[in-house]
Design a protein around this motif. Structure first.
Motif, PDB file in Angstrom:
ATOM      1  N   TYR A  48       0.463  -1.099   0.019  1.00 14.34           N
ATOM      2  CA  TYR A  48      -0.013  -0.022   0.149  1.00 14.34           C
ATOM      3  C   TYR A  48       0.884   1.224   0.525  1.00 14.34           C
ATOM      4  N   PHE A  49       2.068   1.452   0.936  1.00 11.75           N
ATOM      5  CA  PHE A  49       3.027   2.536   0.704  1.00 11.75           C
ATOM      6  C   PHE A  49       4.017   2.455  -0.699  1.00 11.75           C
ATOM      7  N   ARG A  50       4.199   1.596  -0.870  1.00 16.22           N
ATOM      8  CA  ARG A  50       5.058   1.578  -1.929  1.00 16.22           C
ATOM      9  C   ARG A  50       3.707   2.749  -3.105  1.00 16.22           C
ATOM     10  N   MET A  51       2.388   2.047  -2.801  1.00 14.81           N
ATOM     11  CA  MET A  51       1.643   2.485  -4.309  1.00 14.81           C
ATOM     12  C   MET A  51       1.876   3.810  -4.689  1.00 14.81           C
ATOM     13  N   LEU A  52       1.284   4.495  -2.975  1.00 13.12           N
ATOM     14  CA  LEU A  52       1.645   5.764  -2.306  1.00 13.12           C
ATOM     15  C   LEU A  52       3.133   6.528  -3.293  1.00 13.12           C
ATOM     16  N   LEU A  53       3.742   5.691  -3.163  1.00  7.04           N
ATOM     17  CA  LEU A  53       4.692   6.373  -2.690  1.00  7.04           C
ATOM     18  C   LEU A  53       5.666   6.949  -4.727  1.00  7.04           C
ATOM     19  N   VAL A  54       4.577   5.616  -5.134  1.00  4.73           N
ATOM     20  CA  VAL A  54       4.685   5.731  -6.993  1.00  4.73           C
ATOM     21  C   VAL A  54       3.739   7.276  -7.332  1.00  4.73           C
ATOM     22  N   GLY A  55       2.884   7.342  -6.251  1.00  2.06           N
ATOM     23  CA  GLY A  55       1.753   8.530  -6.587  1.00  2.06           C
ATOM     24  C   GLY A  55       2.696   9.889  -6.915  1.00  2.06           C
ATOM     25  N   PHE A  56       4.095  10.126  -5.781  1.00  2.00           N
ATOM     26  CA  PHE A  56       4.609  11.093  -6.039  1.00  2.00           C
ATOM     27  C   PHE A  56       6.020  10.908  -7.210  1.00  2.00           C
ATOM     28  N   PHE A  57       6.517   9.796  -7.428  1.00  2.00           N
ATOM     29  CA  PHE A  57       7.591   9.711  -8.453  1.00  2.00           C
ATOM     30  C   PHE A  57       6.848   9.411  -9.933  1.00  2.00           C
ATOM     31  N   GLU A  58       6.010   9.277  -9.779  1.00  2.00           N
ATOM     32  CA  GLU A  58       4.767   9.419 -11.279  1.00  2.00           C
ATOM     33  C   GLU A  58       3.650  11.024 -10.963  1.00  2.00           C
ATOM     34  N   GLY A  59       3.723  11.545  -9.899  1.00  2.00           N
ATOM     35  CA  GLY A  59       3.012  12.546 -10.609  1.00  2.00           C
ATOM     36  C   GLY A  59       1.435  12.406 -10.459  1.00  2.00           C
ATOM     37  N   ILE A  60       1.206  11.698  -9.548  1.00  2.00           N
ATOM     38  CA  ILE A  60      -0.729  10.960  -9.831  1.00  2.00           C
ATOM     39  C   ILE A  60      -0.741  11.621  -8.775  1.00  2.00           C
ATOM     40  N   GLU A  61      -2.127  12.556  -8.489  1.00  2.00           N
ATOM     41  CA  GLU A  61      -2.860  12.318  -7.514  1.00  2.00           C
ATOM     42  C   GLU A  61      -3.156  11.862  -7.071  1.00  2.00           C
ATOM     43  N   SER A  62      -4.515  10.713  -7.706  1.00  6.55           N
ATOM     44  CA  SER A  62      -5.881  10.397  -7.730  1.00  6.55           C
ATOM     45  C   SER A  62      -5.113   8.951  -7.504  1.00  6.55           C
ATOM     46  N   GLU A  63      -5.861   8.628  -6.550  1.00  3.05           N
ATOM     47  CA  GLU A  63      -6.196   6.644  -6.148  1.00  3.05           C
ATOM     48  C   GLU A  63      -6.344   6.125  -7.208  1.00  3.05           C
ATOM     49  N   ARG A  64      -7.441   6.388  -7.882  1.00  2.90           N
ATOM     50  CA  ARG A  64      -7.721   5.821  -9.437  1.00  2.90           C
ATOM     51  C   ARG A  64      -6.661   5.886 -10.500  1.00  2.90           C
ATOM     52  N   GLY A  65      -5.804   6.923 -10.439  1.00  5.35           N
ATOM     53  CA  GLY A  65      -4.581   7.273 -11.416  1.00  5.35           C
ATOM     54  C   GLY A  65      -3.166   6.195 -11.070  1.00  5.35           C
ATOM     55  N   LEU A  66      -3.606   5.899  -9.849  1.00  4.48           N
ATOM     56  CA  LEU A  66      -2.437   5.274  -9.118  1.00  4.48           C
ATOM     57  C   LEU A  66      -2.662   3.617  -9.847  1.00  4.48           C
ATOM     58  N   GLU A  67      -3.608   3.190  -9.440  1.00  4.48           N
ATOM     59  CA  GLU A  67      -4.374   1.586 -10.240  1.00  4.48           C
ATOM     60  C   GLU A  67      -4.045   1.630 -11.242  1.00  4.48           C
ATOM     61  N   TRP A  68      -4.368   2.364 -12.357  1.00  4.04           N
ATOM     62  CA  TRP A  68      -4.268   2.765 -13.911  1.00  4.04           C
ATOM     63  C   TRP A  68      -3.347   2.344 -13.849  1.00  4.04           C
ATOM     64  N   ARG A  69      -1.795   3.310 -13.326  1.00  2.00           N
ATOM     65  CA  ARG A  69      -0.853   3.211 -13.743  1.00  2.00           C
ATOM     66  C   ARG A  69       0.634   2.014 -13.521  1.00  2.00           C
ATOM     67  N   CYS A  70       0.084   1.632 -11.531  1.00  5.14           N
ATOM     68  CA  CYS A  70       0.858   0.182 -11.364  1.00  5.14           C
ATOM     69  C   CYS A  70      -0.274  -0.687 -11.777  1.00  5.14           C
ATOM     70  N   SER A  71      -1.186  -0.371 -12.785  1.00  2.00           N
ATOM     71  CA  SER A  71      -1.715  -2.020 -13.154  1.00  2.00           C
ATOM     72  C   SER A  71      -0.844  -1.857 -15.167  1.00  2.00           C
ATOM     73  N   ASP A  72      -1.055  -0.709 -15.825  1.00  2.00           N
ATOM     74  CA  ASP A  72      -0.431  -0.931 -16.872  1.00  2.00           C
ATOM     75  C   ASP A  72       1.332  -0.488 -16.654  1.00  2.00           C
ATOM     76  N   SER A  73       2.264  -0.720 -15.953  1.00  2.00           N
ATOM     77  CA  SER A  73       3.293  -1.200 -15.996  1.00  2.00           C
ATOM     78  C   SER A  73       4.194  -2.287 -15.591  1.00  2.00           C
ATOM     79  N   LEU A  74       4.704  -3.091 -16.129  1.00  3.88           N
ATOM     80  CA  LEU A  74       5.603  -4.143 -15.516  1.00  3.88           C
ATOM     81  C   LEU A  74       6.614  -3.888 -14.423  1.00  3.88           C
ATOM     82  N   SER A  75       7.812  -2.414 -15.252  1.00  2.29           N
ATOM     83  CA  SER A  75       8.518  -2.251 -13.891  1.00  2.29           C
ATOM     84  C   SER A  75       7.691  -1.799 -12.784  1.00  2.29           C
ATOM     85  N   LEU A  76       6.572  -1.354 -12.593  1.00  2.63           N
ATOM     86  CA  LEU A  76       5.942  -0.707 -10.992  1.00  2.63           C
ATOM     87  C   LEU A  76       5.637  -2.106 -10.457  1.00  2.63           C
TER      88      LEU A  76
END
Length: 469
Positions: free
Chosen positions: A55-83
């Motif tokens: 959970y907290f790693r996904m919140l870290l991704v929010g800063f490094f990828e410039g994503i403010e919404s939790e819906r955007g975090l879900e989409w970005r992490c689902s779309d990236s194999l490296s994430l």
């Protein structure tokens, strides 16, 4: 197909190094310990909870990828194999959806996010970036997830359109239209949108604030306390937008001092347990050191300067233009705190600190709010905003550690640095090729010029005889 035989991502250099840093410092173990009381089995059936480390790693991704919404975090992490590799998910596992992230945030208390922020400060201290001797303070606004068009009167619950229609009727206009009411509202004397009269029905903690360009927005105020030696954010508090800067500065500084002392004490306790010196006790509290504080003129207030002096702070706060002050009802101590601050600000050290304030403090707001995507928050309620923002700023501090290791504090910065290095290599190679191509022509031109300038009798005649010239 078996999981080991499925294709895997080669990973991202930045996230691999970040994962390595978190594992070395026991991030997952620390987060599970902080969340243990919220995950105790209660005998009820349901969907299993996601691990706190994930959970907290996904919140870290929010800063490094410039994503403010939790819906955007879900989409970005689902779309990236490296994430997905960074989150520790197997190829067949799904990324937690945005509703799970929202429930997790509401379920965990504020102390869990504070523990996560303190853990990251400990990592920063072990990397040698945390000093805590000179601190800078500044604030900015975060736009709330609420619209000014939906505000209502506190006493009657009317929306703005109904309110101005009622005013038009009181002025004698029968059955006023919306245009009639707006025309009257433009010319109305004493018109203002005050927090004492209006509120947002969707986010009652948001407050109306006036931006620098004159617009009004529903917002929160966030205040950073920054270590001026390295730019590390040692405290990030979220307040109501209608609270003045002098009213919140002391609380933010005390939180920053507590965070720094905790990070240093935890590091000393983990490193070695030395016996106390002779004649001393291990339970004795160390004397609090004086901390220098830098702020802009918006924080200048005589009462605040006195309270900070008594609490062990040395202030460097420039004055606002004011008439001659009278001290008859203020007291001698307040007068001494005021003039002592004025003397320090005008010294060369004070002017140098004011220049550094613009460099270190404003940069944290640029990283967290602009490139980090938190200028507009997507959660409602001050506690929810504070939780999300603490995790965001903790990622900012981790970026400073990674900048020390990799030379870049974000994945985009690392990619840009590599692209710039490759471009520099290409430019150098092209210059060398052009130089080599011009070299034979220049050498031939130089040889002929030297030959023509040689006097007779020094080999020129012999050269002509053998057919060289």
């Amino acid at each position: 197909m078996a999981a080991p035989s499925l294709p895997r991502s080669p990973g991202h250099r930045f996230y691999e190094k970040l994962n390595e840093l978190l594992r070395e410092n026991g991030f997952d173990r620390a987060m599970e310990a902080a969340c243990v009381k919220y995950f105790e089995a209660d005998g009820t059936a349901g969907r299993p909870s996601i691990p706190p480390g994930l959970y907290f790693r996904m919140l870290l991704v929010g800063f490094f990828e410039g994503i403010e919404s939790e819906r955007g975090l879900e989409w970005r992490c689902s779309d990236s194999l490296s994430l997905r590799e960074f989150l520790g998910l197997l190829p067949g596992e799904t990324v937690p959806d945005h509703s799970t992230l929202s429930k997790m945030r509401k379920r965990l208390g504020s102390e869990v996010f504070e523990a996560m922020f303190a853990f990251v400060l400990g990592v920063v201290h072990r990397s040698g970036l945390l000093q805590g001797k000179v601190m800078g303070v500044d604030s900015t606004y975060l736009r709330a997830d609420a619209s000014m068009k939906a505000i209502v009167r506190r006493e009657t619950g009317e929306v703005y359109a109904d309110f101005i229609k009622r005013l038009a009727k009181e002025e004698g206009i029968e059955n006023p239209t919306v245009e009639d009411a707006r025309r009257l509202d433009r010319k109305r004397k004493g018109k203002k949108t005050s927090n004492t009269d209006w509120k947002s029905p969707t986010d009652e903690d948001a407050r109306i604030t006036k931006l620098k360009d004159g617009r009004t927005r529903l917002a929160y105020k966030t205040e950073h306390v920054v270590d001026m030696s390295s730019g590390v954010v040692v405290a990030a508090e979220v307040y109501s937008a209608d609270q003045a800067d002098p009213a919140t500065m002391a609380q933010s500084l005390e939180q920053a001092r507590t965070n720094v002392e905790q990070a240093k004490s935890d590091n000393d306790r983990d490193s070695d347990d030395e016996p106390p010196p002779e004649g001393g006790s291990s339970d004795a509290q160390p004397e609090r050191t004086v901390i220098e504080v830098v702020a802009d003129k918006g924080y200048h207030k005589a009462e605040l300067l006195l309270s900070l002096k008594e609490a062990g702070y040395r202030t460097y706060v420039p004055e606002r233009s004011q008439p001659v002050r009278k001290w008859e009802d203020k007291g001698w101590d307040m007068q001494q705190a005021f003039y002592g601050n004025r003397y320090r600000v005008r010294r060369p050290k004070g002017r140098a600190l004011q220049r550094k304030r613009g460099e270190f403090i404003e940069r944290t707001f640029a990283h967290a709010c602009e490139t980090g995507g938190m200028r507009r928050v997507r959660v409602r309620g001050r506690e929810n905003v504070r939780k999300r923002y603490l995790a965001h700023v903790a990622a900012l501090n981790l970026g400073l550690v990674l900048r020390q290791i990799l030379g870049s504090g974000t994945p985009r910065g690392l990619a840009a640095a590599r692209k710039g290095f490759a471009l520099a290599i290409l430019v150098i190679w092209a210059a060398m090729v052009a130089l080599v191509r011009r070299m034979p022509r220049q050498l031939a031109r130089f040889s002929r010029a030297a030959w023509d300038g040689m006097p007779p009798g020094h080999g020129r005649d012999v050269g002509i005889a053998i057919g060289v010239a």
